[in-house]
Enzyme design. Structure first.
Site, PDB file in Angstrom:
ATOM      1  N   GLN A   1       1.683   7.302  -7.698  1.00 13.34           N
ATOM      2  CA  GLN A   1       2.525   6.184  -7.235  1.00 13.34           C
ATOM      3  C   GLN A   1       2.674   5.104  -8.310  1.00 13.34           C
ATOM      4  O   GLN A   1       3.562   4.267  -8.206  1.00 13.34           O
ATOM      5  CB  GLN A   1       1.954   5.582  -5.950  1.00 13.34           C
ATOM      6  CG  GLN A   1       0.583   4.954  -6.106  1.00 13.34           C
ATOM      7  CD  GLN A   1      -0.006   4.503  -4.778  1.00 13.34           C
ATOM      8  OE1 GLN A   1      -0.479   5.318  -3.989  1.00 13.34           O
ATOM      9  NE2 GLN A   1       0.001   3.205  -4.526  1.00 13.34           N
TER      10      GLN A   1
ATOM     11  N   CYS B   1       2.035   4.079  -1.278  1.00 13.02           N
ATOM     12  CA  CYS B   1       1.248   5.179  -0.700  1.00 13.02           C
ATOM     13  C   CYS B   1       1.796   5.600   0.660  1.00 13.02           C
ATOM     14  O   CYS B   1       1.803   6.790   0.998  1.00 13.02           O
ATOM     15  CB  CYS B   1      -0.207   4.766  -0.582  1.00 13.02           C
ATOM     16  SG  CYS B   1      -0.442   3.267   0.393  1.00 13.02           S
TER      17      CYS B   1
ATOM     18  N   HIS C   1      -4.722   2.031   3.081  1.00 14.66           N
ATOM     19  CA  HIS C   1      -4.157   3.018   2.162  1.00 14.66           C
ATOM     20  C   HIS C   1      -3.747   4.269   2.938  1.00 14.66           C
ATOM     21  O   HIS C   1      -4.483   4.716   3.827  1.00 14.66           O
ATOM     22  CB  HIS C   1      -5.208   3.366   1.103  1.00 14.66           C
ATOM     23  CG  HIS C   1      -4.727   4.317   0.060  1.00 14.66           C
ATOM     24  ND1 HIS C   1      -3.574   4.127  -0.674  1.00 14.66           N
ATOM     25  CD2 HIS C   1      -5.248   5.500  -0.382  1.00 14.66           C
ATOM     26  CE1 HIS C   1      -3.411   5.127  -1.510  1.00 14.66           C
ATOM     27  NE2 HIS C   1      -4.407   5.977  -1.345  1.00 14.66           N
TER      28      HIS C   1
END
Lengths: 214, 69
Positions: free
Chosen positions: A19, A25, A162
């Site tokens: 990323q 993410c 995340h």
């Protein structure tokens, strides 16, 4: 349930991506789940556009962050087709949304199922087998220093920050673990993957889990 | 700049201490190992601000049978 299962063995998981310096993410986890579901349906495994989700899912905040469930809601409600990565390449920056006609080739999401599997990680294994790789949101604070092995400590639940893709599990050894694809490139962790102990909702792996239905 | 280099050196030293603490729990052979990687010269705040940007919407509890605990 089989003692171990890995969607990579079925050629249903695309390679690990990076990323870069962009909080995308959430888009990588959703696109990973969609491209795997597409391959499991019998199509050739193909990388789809993360940048399209980043630019066009306006209820999320592009590189400033987002939620996989919100992105899946957008895909379901708009029936937008995800185009191949080659047609809408990743730039690690939020940009202007490019529109494609409905006749353009791509993959649309019919539905998705998001659940909290806290205390029910075996049921989550069943979901993985039934629907393919799962988009999950975890606490990844300690992953800044992770090099490999099975995470069993230093990872809270309920402080998720995340998004990742759960692609398999292995319960044959002393410590059963989830096989999780990350989006920090193949040099991080176990060739881009992290292993998380099954049971106890380590890192909040079971808190918010989404399966894609095409 | 040298100022930036010094700052990165401090973050790197902090990471080494943090990793030693995290590894003190890793006794079994398969346990996670913590050490130098591409994020070791970032402060914890920089790492959070750059990479930990996802949020989770509340999902309903799975209604299937309980199999653990």
């Amino acid at each position: 349930l089989p003692a171990k299962f890995d969607w990579r063995d079925k050629a249903a998981v695309a390679p690990v991506r990076n990323q870069q310096a962009c909080g995308s993410c959430w888009a990588f986890s959703v696109v990973g789940a969609v491209q795997s579901a597409h391959a499991i349906e019998g199509s050739q495994l193909e990388q789809l556009s993360v940048q399209q989700v980043l630019d066009c899912s306006i209820k999320n905040e592009g590189c400033n962050g987002g939620s996989p469930v919100r992105a899946l809601n957008w895909l379901k409600q708009t029936r937008v087709k995800l185009v191949p990565q080659s047609e809408y390449p990743y730039k690690a920056k939020t940009g202007i949304c490019h529109f494609f006609s409905q006749s353009h080739d791509g993959v649309a999401v019919k539905n998705f199922a998001a659940h909290d599997f806290g205390g029910q990680e075996e049921a989550m294994m069943g979901q993985l087998l039934e629907h393919g790789p799962l988009a999950a949101v975890v606490d990844a604070v300690s992953w800044q220093d992770y090099q490999g092995g099975i995470i069993q400590h230093h990872c809270s639940s309920q402080w998720s920050n995340h998004a990742v893709l759960v692609v398999g599990y292995d319960t044959t050894g002393d410590i059963p673990y989830w096989i999780v694809q990350n989006s920090w490139g193949p040099t991080w962790g176990n060739e881009g993957y992290v292993y998380i102990k099954i049971g106890g909702n380590i890192c909040g792996i079971a808190d918010s889990v989404a399966a894609v239905i095409l | 700049s040298s100022e930036e280099l010094n700052r990165r050196r401090v973050y790197f030293q902090d990471a080494r201490k943090r990793q030693a603490y995290l590894n003190s729990f890793s006794t079994a052979p398969q346990s996670a190992k913590y050490g130098i990687n591409q994020f070791s010269d970032l402060s914890q705040k920089e790492f959070r601000d750059l990479y930990l940007r996802a949020s989770a919407d509340r999902a309903p509890h799975f209604s299937g049978p309980k199999t653990e605990g």
